[in-house]
Design an enzyme around this catalytic site. Structure first.
Site, short mmCIF file in Angstrom:
data_model
loop_
_atom_site.label_atom_id
_atom_site.label_comp_id
_atom_site.label_asym_id
_atom_site.label_seq_id
_atom_site.Cartn_x
_atom_site.Cartn_y
_atom_site.Cartn_z
N ASP A 390 0.84 -1.19 0.00
CA ASP A 390 0.00 0.00 0.00
C ASP A 390 0.88 1.25 0.00
OD1 ASP A 390 -2.76 1.07 0.29
OD2 ASP A 390 -1.97 1.89 2.16
N GLU A 419 1.35 -0.62 -5.24
CA GLU A 419 0.16 0.18 -5.49
C GLU A 419 0.64 1.62 -5.72
OE1 GLU A 419 -3.67 2.26 -3.48
OE2 GLU A 419 -1.68 2.11 -2.60
#
Length: 660
Positions: A390, A419
């Site tokens: 993330d 990401e």
């Protein structure tokens, strides 16, 4: 480079050699270089390839064009880990002598005594005295004898010139010499690194879902919190759709301080579940499993069930903390303190995440780096081999380079997905530093021009960047999906599944979930990030309101055709209608070839004509027979292909054939 010849412009080389290029086990990796020397003398070249275990092999290189200086070879990596290659180049005296002699004979020259003696001495170099072998193509003939007779003929001044040179210029002698040619001026290129991943890092279909939303509903319709055990019941359906990777958001305890309510409201009720990305509470942090989901043992059973169905589990690595994460009190030096003494929460204006404290990797890097490494190794021990990271672009690049290199040093089968919805330089920089895959801007590329330009760029960067084309995420409901209806969901899935070897969907996509929080927002209404979202997949399928059959077909076609598991061979073909896009892929190992034509109009029928680049397709002759994998129809394809596409599941035609 060490040696006398020129070796330039080696490929693949990333960051001027500062970073390893990427390849996957079984992938056909093209290695090329410009090899040259002064004058007109012939040169030869080869690739010396080293596997992670130290085994080496030498692969001959060929000229890309007759008479040119660009050489290439294909290497197929056999195991994951850090491999390397270097180019070997040498002066080729045999080819220089042979071509020179033939040119002089063709010009009618007869005074060639020096040339003939040079040839005799070259042949004596090839087979030292006492070496026995049989000449290829000359059964029963002693190789040394073949060469000795050619040498004797060259030195026999009593013979006519054609008889003197004939044996030396014969095909058996040429094959003998070129099997192990004499090499002069051997030159060694720079050692170049290649990070080799297992095949799943190159090719895979990803499905993201929240285990906590799998608990169903109570009699009054209230959603019930799911567990890892109820989540495991979803795995057979996901496997039947042909997905390879199940990606889970963070499974850790969720903070209670500043917990967000539905739709990211600032106040949460007693039953609100909060965001999984607000990691940590009194029950534990990144090493723990949320008590409402189950136990560590439940997690390992979940991963085992997934494996039994042919699925892998990818776990979210969210390096951030809720205000009540144990690290906040145990290691305050890992966070950024504001002037008033409070800890800074995460912001991405205009968005604010009061429930999340970012980590500060500069205040105490030694201890924080070590802690993150221990967390990753802990989940590896629990069966995880894929980590979706993330917001990696908010952490230092040197940290990722160190972490990924260290992890893969002991676990080369582990890989990381970034990401990285961020600036192009940062996205590509993270890929260079070790991320095996990356989210991309595909989500926002919708026109033919945008898609063609962007995917051409991605294919050109395939030496270090592997795109994973997610059609949606819990954070992103693209405007195109909000407005395009079921037809847009179908065509975007077709594009993602066929343009890239790796693609992904977030749960609910198959149900055409398209309601935004507000006009102009890409946030889902009633976002699953902040509340439970039980779904009736079976009911929707029974009512004909599910995209499951289309996703299943796309994934089946992807598995059946190695061409769709490639990125480097992507080629776009002109279409005389901007609402249609056409592209092909080929697999050099199997000869598999696929031509995809996809409509960009979600609601109406479109017609057009595709002009095929036959050279790129490996089909110099037409027409040829192909099968449309969407309809099952057999088609004859020629230089131009007329197509007619409708909306929804008629949005694509996928023609397949063998080039050899």
């Amino acid at each position: 480079m060490v040696g006398r010849l020129g070796i330039d412009d080696e490929s693949p080389v990333v960051g001027h050699g500062g970073y390893p290029a990427k390849a996957a086990v079984g992938e056909h990796l093209v290695i090329s270089a410009t090899v040259w020397r002064e004058g007109h003398g012939a040169v030869g070249a080869a690739v010396e390839w080293r596997e992670p275990d130290g085994r080496t092999s030498t692969v001959p290189m060929q000229r890309q064009e007759p008479g040119g200086d660009r050489w290439h070879a294909v290497v197929v990596p056999r195991s994951p880990g850090e491999s390397s290659f270097r180019i070997l180049a040498w002066a080729d005296p045999w080819t220089t002598w042979r071509s020179g002699l033939q040119a002089k004979l063709g010009a009618g020259l007869t005074d060639l005594s020096n040339e003939l003696e040079e040839g005799a001495r070259l042949l004596e170099r090839v087979r030292p005295p006492g070496q026995d072998a049989h000449a290829p193509g000359a059964p029963g003939q002693d190789a040394r004898g073949v060469l000795d007779r050619a040498v004797a003929a060259l030195r026999d001044a009593a013979r006519p010139l054609p008889q003197r040179v004939g044996p030396a210029l014969s095909e058996p002698v040429h094959r003998l010499v070129t099997a192990d040619p004499p090499r002069d001026l051997l030159t060694e290129g720079t050692i170049r690194r290649v990070s080799v991943d297992r095949h799943r890092a190159l090719f895979g279909s990803w499905y993201e879902f929240f285990p906590r939303s799998t608990g169903g509903t109570a009699a009054d319709g209230t959603p019930l919190h799911g567990t890892l055990r109820t989540a495991a019941r979803e795995l057979p359906r996901i496997a039947r759709m042909g997905f390879d990777v199940v990606y889970l958001p963070p499974v850790h305890p969720i903070g209670r301080v500043h917990r967000k309510g539905p739709n990211n409201t600032l106040t949460a009720g007693p039953d609100d579940v909060g965001s999984p990305w607000a990691v940590g509470a009194r029950e534990g942090g990144h090493d723990a499993v949320h008590p409402l989901l189950g136990t560590v043992e439940d997690f390992t059973r979940f991963t085992a069930t997934a494996r039994s169905l042919g699925l892998e589990v990818a776990l979210d690595l969210a390096l951030q903390c809720a205000p009540d994460h144990p690290w906040v009190t145990e290691h305050p030096e890992w966070f950024t303190a504001r002037p008033d003494g409070t800890i800074a929460f995460a912001e991405n204006p205009p968005k604010k995440y009061e429930d999340i404290y970012p980590l500060d990797f500069d205040t105490a890097p030694g201890t924080l780096y070590a802690e993150v490494l221990s967390i990753v190794r802990l989940w590896i021990d629990r069966g995880v081999r894929i980590f979706r990271v993330d917001n990696p672009h908010t952490k230092p690049p040197d940290f990722w380079e160190w972490l990924i290199r260290t992890v893969r040093g002991t676990h080369p089968d582990v890989f990381f997905l970034a990401e990285a919805f961020t600036r192009p330089a940062v996205l590509k920089g993270l890929a260079r530093r070790g991320f095996a895959q990356s989210y991309t801007y595909f989500t926002w590329r919708t026109t033919k021009q945008e898609l063609t330009s962007y995917l051409t760029e991605l294919a050109a960067d395939a030496d270090f960047l592997r795109p994973n084309l997610f059609v949606n995420t819990p954070d992103i409901l693209p405007v195109a999906l909000q407005r395009g209806g079921p037809g847009m969901f179908a065509l975007r899935a077709a594009l993602a599944a066929t343009l890239s070897p790796s693609w992904g969907v977030y749960s609910g996509y198959e149900l055409y979930e398209d309601r935004a929080l507000r006009p102009g927002s890409e946030e889902y209404l009633d976002s699953e990030k902040y509340q439970l979202r039980p779904r009736d997949f079976d009911g929707a399928l029974a009512r004909g309101r599910s995209l499951e059959p289309w996703l299943t077909l796309l994934n089946r076609i992807r598995r059946d055709h190695p061409a769709l598991q490639q990125l480097r061979t992507l080629c776009f073909h002109p279409v005389d209608n901007d609402a249609l896009i056409a592209y092909s892929k080929t697999d050099p190992a199997t000869g598999d070839a696929v031509l995809c034509v996809v409509s960009l109009n979600p609601s109406d029928t479109e017609e057009g004509t595709v002009a095929l680049d036959l050279d790129r397709l490996g089909r110099p002759r037409t027409p040829f027979t192909a099968v449309d994998e969407v309809t099952g129809e057999v088609a004859e394809l020629g230089p131009v292909v007329p197509v007619k596409l409708g909306p929804e599941r008629a949005a694509a035609r996928i023609f397949a054939w063998r080039t050899s």
